[in-house]
Write an enzyme that holds these catalytic residues in place. Sequence first.
Site, PDB file in Angstrom:
ATOM      1  N   TYR A 109       0.816  -1.219   0.000  1.00 40.74           N
ATOM      2  CA  TYR A 109       0.000   0.000   0.000  1.00 40.74           C
ATOM      3  C   TYR A 109       0.848   1.266   0.000  1.00 40.74           C
ATOM      4  CZ  TYR A 109      -4.436  -2.371   0.412  1.00 40.74           C
ATOM      5  OH  TYR A 109      -5.534  -3.109   0.141  1.00 40.74           O
ATOM      6  N   GLU A 210       1.197 -30.886  11.044  1.00 40.08           N
ATOM      7  CA  GLU A 210       0.686 -30.043   9.948  1.00 40.08           C
ATOM      8  C   GLU A 210      -0.650 -29.411  10.316  1.00 40.08           C
ATOM      9  OE1 GLU A 210      -0.206 -32.302   6.414  1.00 40.08           O
ATOM     10  OE2 GLU A 210      -1.367 -30.683   5.543  1.00 40.08           O
ATOM     11  N   ASP A 262      -0.380 -35.180   6.578  1.00 39.87           N
ATOM     12  CA  ASP A 262      -1.284 -36.084   5.878  1.00 39.87           C
ATOM     13  C   ASP A 262      -0.462 -37.008   4.992  1.00 39.87           C
ATOM     14  OD1 ASP A 262      -3.476 -34.865   6.963  1.00 39.87           O
ATOM     15  OD2 ASP A 262      -3.918 -33.624   5.189  1.00 39.87           O
TER      16      ASP A 262
END
Lengths: 390, 527
Positions: A109, A210, A262
């Site tokens: 910005y 995770e 996973d």
Amino acid sequence: MSVESKKFMSSVDVKARKLAAEKLAKAFEKVVEAILNGEEPKLVIPKRTLSNTIYDKERGLLLLGSATFERSFLDVREARKFMQTALMAKIIYEALINNEYPTIRDLYYRGKHSIRYRDHKGRTEEENTWDEQKESDAVLRDIEVYTGLLREEMLILSKEKGKVVGDMRIRSGDDVIDLSKMGHGAYAIEPTPDLIEFIDVNAEFVLVVEKDAVFQQLHRAGFWRKYKAILVTSAGQPDRATRRFVRRLNEELNLPVYILTDADPYGWYIYSVFRIGSITLSYESERLATPKAKFLGVSMTDIFGDKGKKPYLTEEERKNFIIKAKKADIKRAQELLNYEWFKTEKWQKEINIFLQKQSKLEIEALTGKGLYFLMDTYLPTKIQTQDFIE
Amino acid sequence: MAVVERFKSISPAEFFYRNKEIAGFSNPVRALYQSVRELVENALDATDAHGILPDIVVTIERDAQKPYVYRITVKDNGIGIPENYIPDAFGRVLFSSKYVLRQTRGLFGLGAKMVILYGQMTVGEPAEITSATINSSKVYMYRLMIDIKENKPLILEKASWPNKTGWHGTIVKVAIEGDWGRAKQKILEYFKKTAIVTPYANIVLKTPDNEIIVYRRVTEKMPPPPKETHPHPHGVDLEMLKSMISETKAQTLLEFLEEEFQGIGRVIAERFLQTYGFDPNVNPKSLGKEDLEKLVKALREYNEFRRPRADHLSPIGAELIKIGLEAILKPEFVDAITRKPVVYEGHAIIVEVGIAYGGAIQPQEEIMLLRFANKIPLLYDEKSDVAWKVVAENIDWKYYGIEFPAPLAVLVHVCGTKIPYKGLGKESIADVPIIEHEIEEGVRAVARSLKLYLMRKQREEEAIRKAITIIKYIPEVARALATFAKSNPVNVDRETLEKKLFELVKMKYGDAIKNISSPWDIVMHTE
């Protein structure tokens, strides 16, 4: 104002700021000098591409190669990027000397405004210094490699995602924080983990999970207290601060690091980012990667068993918990097969089982079987029998 | 062109009736347009053909009472008409005796007489002619009508007064029936196009709407006046041969050939007569009809005559075409070419082509084609003209870097003593292969030059575009880098860096950005 604000600022920050500002100024003074001498203003920047990413087998790290490119202001194709780089350097420099802590969104910005000009046909045109944050992020990375200063060193903050609990005390800023006294919550790993000082620790290993939900379950069930662990979650893809924090735990405190993800190509990649670094940020691997981190699971052999290894799931459970792999998963797995750092016997076996079975599994499947199965059976067994991949 | 022939047994009135359409007087719209151009073309012929820079004032007034009645006054500063010739020049149709060829504007050789005749038939007022020749001590004025039956001028009033100002020229004033409202567009177009090919003329037009349109002289250069020439034997026909014989002073056929034709010298004449078995000593006036027919056929087919000459033609010239296109169309690019003379049926023809591109020309789906024959603009039947065929069908403009809509104008001028018009209106030129070829080669030549210009322009534009791509960032870069400038030994501010950066860009792009003196010529301050 800056003197006033300094009073409330930690002394570590003040020192870090001074160092970064000096280094940044030096890197860009060279360009100013070239211009004053009538020479072509250019930045020589290391290339951040896959072809310039080198896997250092010995150290187990993804590193930036030695290839560089020149960003010259007088080159029509590079002029805009040159302007953006100079603009970004100026914003960061000013933030440093004004004792500010901009986020990458702030930088975006602060630099974004439009340039109005007349084109070669006399038409009035308007162009933004940058349009999307993607552009300002890219030049920030260029400045990191050009100056050799990481964004954390320049006191640029990013969103905190990683969390930690465990029996240890740290100093953050001018405060001492006891990570064993976080209640049901956890300590959010600060964006500048290098400014953290380790005071004392009572733990035998680090477990990185995770999934944030699994982290909370293990935390509230008292996993870290029972097994003398420092429990960390990256809540998905790890940010830089979490990676650096884990690395410091491993390197400075000599704690073994186990990673639980996973059982699918994305989980494997998260592990590999912790262990060796990522392609886009390979320039920071040297400081962020934890080459000794071990992939604890969930592995394909945990699900399907192996020669002399009984699977952790029964036939029935397998049927219920297994998810069919999607096309994108298969494609990603095939890509991983070709990455240099996945070319080990154990990983090739892991990936090939996946490709053969075309099945994946979430960690939650294990808590589905029972939280205490995960906490008291699966994890201790895996660690004790050294059933992990490195 | 004006090939004037004798029409002995036909009265001018009959002739006019038969030829009203051909001559362009078919309705009040066409008639007004045709009258204006006949008089303007006479005025131009009286000036530039004699080396005088034309000053022409045309006034068209609407009659206060009678609808559709207009008074046209055309004033020129030409050579004027000798006092005793004025009645015949304006009051006797087919007044002319000398048999020569000359490239003039008048399409029918009738010009003003047709206008007067038409005015007489529709309105009935006498025409008023005022004229003074060069160095004439007096100015003469006639008010006259044409005695249609007798084909002779009917003088109603005659006056003269001292020429105190030394003026020379002619003023013709005629009242005719016309329709300005519907002829206006064509008449304005006619003047604009005429101005393009006569940039050396001052032309003023006062319209019935009280508008004054001025085409100012932009050059004093004029094409050389056309010269008179004898006919070439390949271009004669039986009627022409008869008139030539009736007018010649030659006593023998040999002399006749030698004196009255171009391209025939004594040796060639002897060889020709021998080849076809004519008696060189026979008096040409004694030749019978059969002999004459045989002679015409022989003259047209014999191959050993010298080629027709073109030095009597008066092309506009590439230079003047460029000046004219530039002055009227205000394009960014202009070029023109005058082709070498070619021969068409025994007459020399010269084709000229001009091209104008961009600038004030508005992009159009079709090419803007400006057609001229002997310096007269052709305004009708564009699509059936050979020039249209060339620019719209034969030429692939993409090859020359042109994509339509394009701001493109092409000028085609065909000049010669005989031009193969298509149809009766003489508003378009037939597609004769030799003329088509000449036009095409001409258009290709100027189109090539346009292509080169466009390529150069594109290269320059590309360089400027690239330079601007860099320059537009200079203020931003200077401001950013000024942050890092050491204040030792001297303080380096933003302006210094801006200047230095701009110098570097200038060194790289040089000439292309010579019109940019600072980054702030490109970048606009934003508050």
